[in-house]
Design a protein around this motif. Structure first.
Motif, mmCIF file in Angstrom:
data_model
loop_
_atom_site.group_PDB
_atom_site.id
_atom_site.type_symbol
_atom_site.label_atom_id
_atom_site.label_comp_id
_atom_site.label_asym_id
_atom_site.label_seq_id
_atom_site.Cartn_x
_atom_site.Cartn_y
_atom_site.Cartn_z
ATOM 1 N N GLU A 39 0.822 -1.200 0.000
ATOM 2 C CA GLU A 39 0.000 0.000 0.000
ATOM 3 C C GLU A 39 0.865 1.263 0.000
ATOM 4 N N THR B 84 1.635 2.020 -3.640
ATOM 5 C CA THR B 84 0.489 2.533 -4.397
ATOM 6 C C THR B 84 0.123 3.947 -3.944
ATOM 7 N N ASN B 85 0.243 4.226 -2.645
ATOM 8 C CA ASN B 85 -0.024 5.581 -2.147
ATOM 9 C C ASN B 85 0.997 6.575 -2.690
ATOM 10 N N MET B 86 2.265 6.189 -2.720
ATOM 11 C CA MET B 86 3.312 7.074 -3.245
ATOM 12 C C MET B 86 3.058 7.386 -4.717
ATOM 13 N N ALA C 63 0.149 7.272 -6.330
ATOM 14 C CA ALA C 63 -1.056 8.106 -6.430
ATOM 15 C C ALA C 63 -0.761 9.552 -6.055
ATOM 16 N N THR C 64 0.104 9.753 -5.074
ATOM 17 C CA THR C 64 0.438 11.107 -4.623
ATOM 18 C C THR C 64 1.353 11.827 -5.615
ATOM 19 N N ASN C 65 2.385 11.135 -6.083
ATOM 20 C CA ASN C 65 3.393 11.775 -6.931
ATOM 21 C C ASN C 65 3.094 11.711 -8.422
ATOM 22 N N TYR C 66 2.253 10.787 -8.824
ATOM 23 C CA TYR C 66 1.908 10.621 -10.242
ATOM 24 C C TYR C 66 0.391 10.499 -10.371
ATOM 25 N N PRO C 67 -0.339 11.583 -10.101
ATOM 26 C CA PRO C 67 -1.813 11.514 -10.163
ATOM 27 C C PRO C 67 -2.283 11.021 -11.537
#
Length: 101
Positions: A50, A53-55, A57-61
């Motif tokens: 997770e 996947t969070n990184m 989603a945050t850095n590569y919207p």
């Protein structure tokens, strides 16, 4: 004239040696990269931690994870596609931190 000819031969020899050294370095780099690639095994996308996947989603919207690979050192090679059509691979640890290659 002899000096010019000798200088030209010497310069050509130096350039040839430099080119051979550069080719050898490139071949060694490619071999090292190939070995590093072989250590990764493809995993299911559900197995990606997770934190990773969070990184992403945050850095590569808007990025989509296409494939994921993992090695024995718990390093992940994540192949992503961006909304603009570009794609690439990220090398990350299990906490989502980038790993220098």
């Amino acid at each position: 004239m002899k000096k010019l000819f000798i200088t030209s031969v010497f310069a050509l020899g130096t350039l040839t040696a430099f080119a051979q050294e550069e080719q050898a370095a490139e071949a060694q780099e490619a071999a090292t990269e190939a070995v590093a690639q072989e250590n990764f095994s493809e995993i299911a996308l559900e197995e990606v931690p997770e934190a990773i996947t969070n990184m992403i989603a945050t850095n590569y919207p808007g990025a989509t994870i296409d494939k994921a690979h993992k090695n024995e050192e718990n390093q992940y090679k994540i192949e992503v596609s961006l909304e603009d059509g570009t794609s690439g691979a990220l090398l990350l640890d299990e906490e989502g931190n980038a790993i220098e290659q």
